[in-house]
Design a protein around this motif. Structure first.
Motif, mmCIF file in Angstrom:
data_model
loop_
_atom_site.group_PDB
_atom_site.id
_atom_site.type_symbol
_atom_site.label_atom_id
_atom_site.label_comp_id
_atom_site.label_asym_id
_atom_site.label_seq_id
_atom_site.Cartn_x
_atom_site.Cartn_y
_atom_site.Cartn_z
ATOM 1 N N PHE A 264 53.482 -24.879 -51.599
ATOM 2 C CA PHE A 264 53.904 -25.109 -53.042
ATOM 3 C C PHE A 264 53.364 -23.837 -53.896
ATOM 4 O O PHE A 264 52.304 -23.595 -53.464
ATOM 5 N N PRO A 265 54.118 -23.645 -54.956
ATOM 6 C CA PRO A 265 53.618 -22.515 -55.863
ATOM 7 C C PRO A 265 52.538 -22.709 -56.828
ATOM 8 O O PRO A 265 52.948 -22.714 -58.182
ATOM 9 N N SER A 266 51.354 -22.953 -56.184
ATOM 10 C CA SER A 266 50.179 -23.315 -57.090
ATOM 11 C C SER A 266 48.913 -23.246 -56.244
ATOM 12 O O SER A 266 48.987 -22.651 -55.341
ATOM 13 N N GLY A 267 47.601 -23.568 -56.981
ATOM 14 C CA GLY A 267 46.430 -23.415 -56.302
ATOM 15 C C GLY A 267 45.927 -24.664 -55.661
ATOM 16 O O GLY A 267 46.752 -25.389 -55.085
ATOM 17 N N HIS A 268 44.515 -24.615 -55.935
ATOM 18 C CA HIS A 268 43.957 -25.747 -54.925
ATOM 19 C C HIS A 268 43.980 -26.895 -55.799
ATOM 20 O O HIS A 268 43.029 -27.153 -56.575
ATOM 21 N N ARG A 269 45.027 -27.883 -55.384
ATOM 22 C CA ARG A 269 45.081 -28.918 -55.938
ATOM 23 C C ARG A 269 46.058 -30.073 -55.283
ATOM 24 O O ARG A 269 46.816 -29.322 -54.338
ATOM 25 N N MET A 270 45.994 -31.321 -55.711
ATOM 26 C CA MET A 270 47.230 -32.045 -55.027
ATOM 27 C C MET A 270 48.245 -31.909 -55.978
ATOM 28 O O MET A 270 48.349 -32.077 -57.285
ATOM 29 N N PRO A 271 49.512 -31.381 -54.927
ATOM 30 C CA PRO A 271 50.801 -31.052 -55.674
ATOM 31 C C PRO A 271 51.404 -32.075 -56.306
ATOM 32 O O PRO A 271 51.614 -33.432 -55.515
ATOM 33 N N ASN A 272 52.327 -32.158 -57.409
ATOM 34 C CA ASN A 272 53.114 -33.167 -57.777
ATOM 35 C C ASN A 272 54.323 -33.474 -56.575
ATOM 36 O O ASN A 272 54.799 -32.509 -55.997
ATOM 37 N N GLY A 273 54.458 -34.576 -56.161
ATOM 38 C CA GLY A 273 55.595 -34.963 -55.331
ATOM 39 C C GLY A 273 55.108 -35.133 -53.741
ATOM 40 O O GLY A 273 55.833 -35.547 -52.757
ATOM 41 N N TRP A 274 53.721 -34.797 -53.474
ATOM 42 C CA TRP A 274 52.982 -34.959 -52.318
ATOM 43 C C TRP A 274 53.445 -36.199 -51.722
ATOM 44 O O TRP A 274 53.900 -36.185 -50.573
ATOM 45 N N THR A 275 52.997 -37.361 -52.422
ATOM 46 C CA THR A 275 53.338 -38.498 -51.883
ATOM 47 C C THR A 275 54.679 -38.753 -51.224
ATOM 48 O O THR A 275 54.673 -39.307 -50.081
ATOM 49 N N ASP A 276 55.715 -38.539 -52.061
ATOM 50 C CA ASP A 276 57.098 -38.887 -51.765
ATOM 51 C C ASP A 276 57.456 -38.071 -50.568
ATOM 52 O O ASP A 276 58.115 -38.585 -49.584
ATOM 53 N N MET A 277 57.116 -36.716 -50.484
ATOM 54 C CA MET A 277 57.403 -35.836 -49.189
ATOM 55 C C MET A 277 56.828 -36.373 -48.004
ATOM 56 O O MET A 277 57.533 -36.610 -47.079
ATOM 57 N N THR A 278 55.432 -36.812 -48.427
ATOM 58 C CA THR A 278 54.640 -37.114 -47.066
ATOM 59 C C THR A 278 55.164 -38.587 -46.378
ATOM 60 O O THR A 278 55.448 -38.617 -45.172
ATOM 61 N N VAL A 279 55.380 -39.396 -47.348
ATOM 62 C CA VAL A 279 55.976 -40.658 -47.017
ATOM 63 C C VAL A 279 57.162 -40.839 -46.475
ATOM 64 O O VAL A 279 57.679 -41.379 -45.204
ATOM 65 N N ASP A 280 58.116 -39.988 -46.931
ATOM 66 C CA ASP A 280 59.580 -39.673 -46.383
ATOM 67 C C ASP A 280 59.530 -39.060 -45.071
ATOM 68 O O ASP A 280 60.129 -39.438 -44.161
ATOM 69 N N TRP A 281 58.716 -38.171 -44.810
ATOM 70 C CA TRP A 281 58.498 -37.459 -43.412
ATOM 71 C C TRP A 281 58.068 -38.445 -42.312
ATOM 72 O O TRP A 281 58.420 -38.588 -41.351
#
Length: 289
Positions: A264-281
């Motif tokens: 994702f286009p950012s640094g050392h953090r939890m990105p927005n949308g991570w939960t939905d992406m991970t649960v969908d996967w």
């Protein structure tokens, strides 16, 4: 001490009401002590409509944080509860002479605790107390917690049905192999400077220094996972790009196992949308079993 506990209570009470998420904090938290196992403790928050069998994300905190710190992340809490999952947040240990909590995983450093035994005990204790379904529990973690997640997946791949490290992976020297194939989704910030994709030296001036302590290379880590998973191709088999994530899948691998890298286009953090992406996967994996 009472003032401190009242402040913690207020923080948790506020947390579960943010953004309209329907969630009820479990007994391990608030003004009660954390849930305890033989070798440590954890906190947990459950969806309000939790039934007898509850899926969960067991989330391993980063360096200097805690289980309470994870549950103060209202964005993560609300996203997890919104998908009908419980969020389990175990506590790392404080090393002697230090003040920050961390995890014992690095092969070159002294091990304070058998973390594999502890984290699986947390899962089992949460199953006994709150009906958590271990077969629907993702082990995830951020930064050092992502490293802990990766090392547990490598040492005991069948302990959890899926693994989702964020911003943390193996350290040097990289493992030469792992115990077996895994379902794993690694997420990392493209501009991460704390845990760069190529890693960095934290102790010593270079990798050649005796006693150097250095983070691993995420691209080498993905190569290792491809080998462990028996993937036939070096290059990814599928790609997807969105505003939030650049994803690569390896699908031509050991039957029933999935490997994915999401940048994702950012640094050392939890990105927005991570939960939905991970649960969908994760739920797509469950649907194919």
């Amino acid at each position: 001490m009472r003032l401190f506990l009242r402040r913690i209570t207020a923080s948790f009470a506020l947390l579960v009401g943010i953004s309209g998420a329907s969630g009820a904090l479990a007994a391990c938290g608030l003004d009660e002590e954390a849930c305890t196992t033989e070798n440590g403790s954890y906190h947990i928050v459950l969806p309000e409509d939790a039934g007898e069998s509850v899926p969960a994300i067991l989330f391993v905190h980063g360096f200097g944080s805690s289980g309470e710190g994870v549950l103060r992340n209202s964005g993560l809490v609300n996203a997890v509860l919104g998908r009908g999952y419980a969020l389990i947040a175990p506590n790392g240990l404080v090393r002697p002479g230090r003040e920050q909590r961390s995890w014992s995983f690095h092969p070159q450093l002294a091990q304070q605790r058998d973390e594999v035994a502890f984290l699986t005990a947390v899962r089992d204790d949460a199953a006994r107390r709150y009906g958590i379904d271990g077969n629907r529990t993702i082990l995830a973690g951020f930064s050092i917690g992502g490293s802990m997640t990766s090392y547990l997946a490598c040492a005991q791949p069948d302990a959890f049905p899926a693994y989702a490290p964020v911003g943390g992976g193996f350290w040097r020297p990289h493992p030469e192999g792992c115990a077996g194939p895994v379902n794993l989704l690694h997420t990392h910030g493209w501009t991460d400077g704390t845990v760069p994709l190529e890693g960095r030296v934290l102790r010593g001036s270079s990798l050649d220094d005796p006693g150097a302590l250095a983070q691993g290379d995420i691209f080498h880590t993905m190569l290792l996972w491809r080998e462990v998973n028996g993937c036939q191709n070096l290059k990814a088999d599928e790609f997807a790009m969105s505003e939030r994530f650049w994803q690569r899948w390896w699908t031509n691998c050991t039957e029933g196992k999935a490997l994915q890298l999401a940048l994702f286009p950012s640094g050392h953090r939890m990105p927005n949308g991570w939960t939905d992406m991970t649960v969908d996967w994760f739920e797509s994996l469950q649907a194919t079993e």
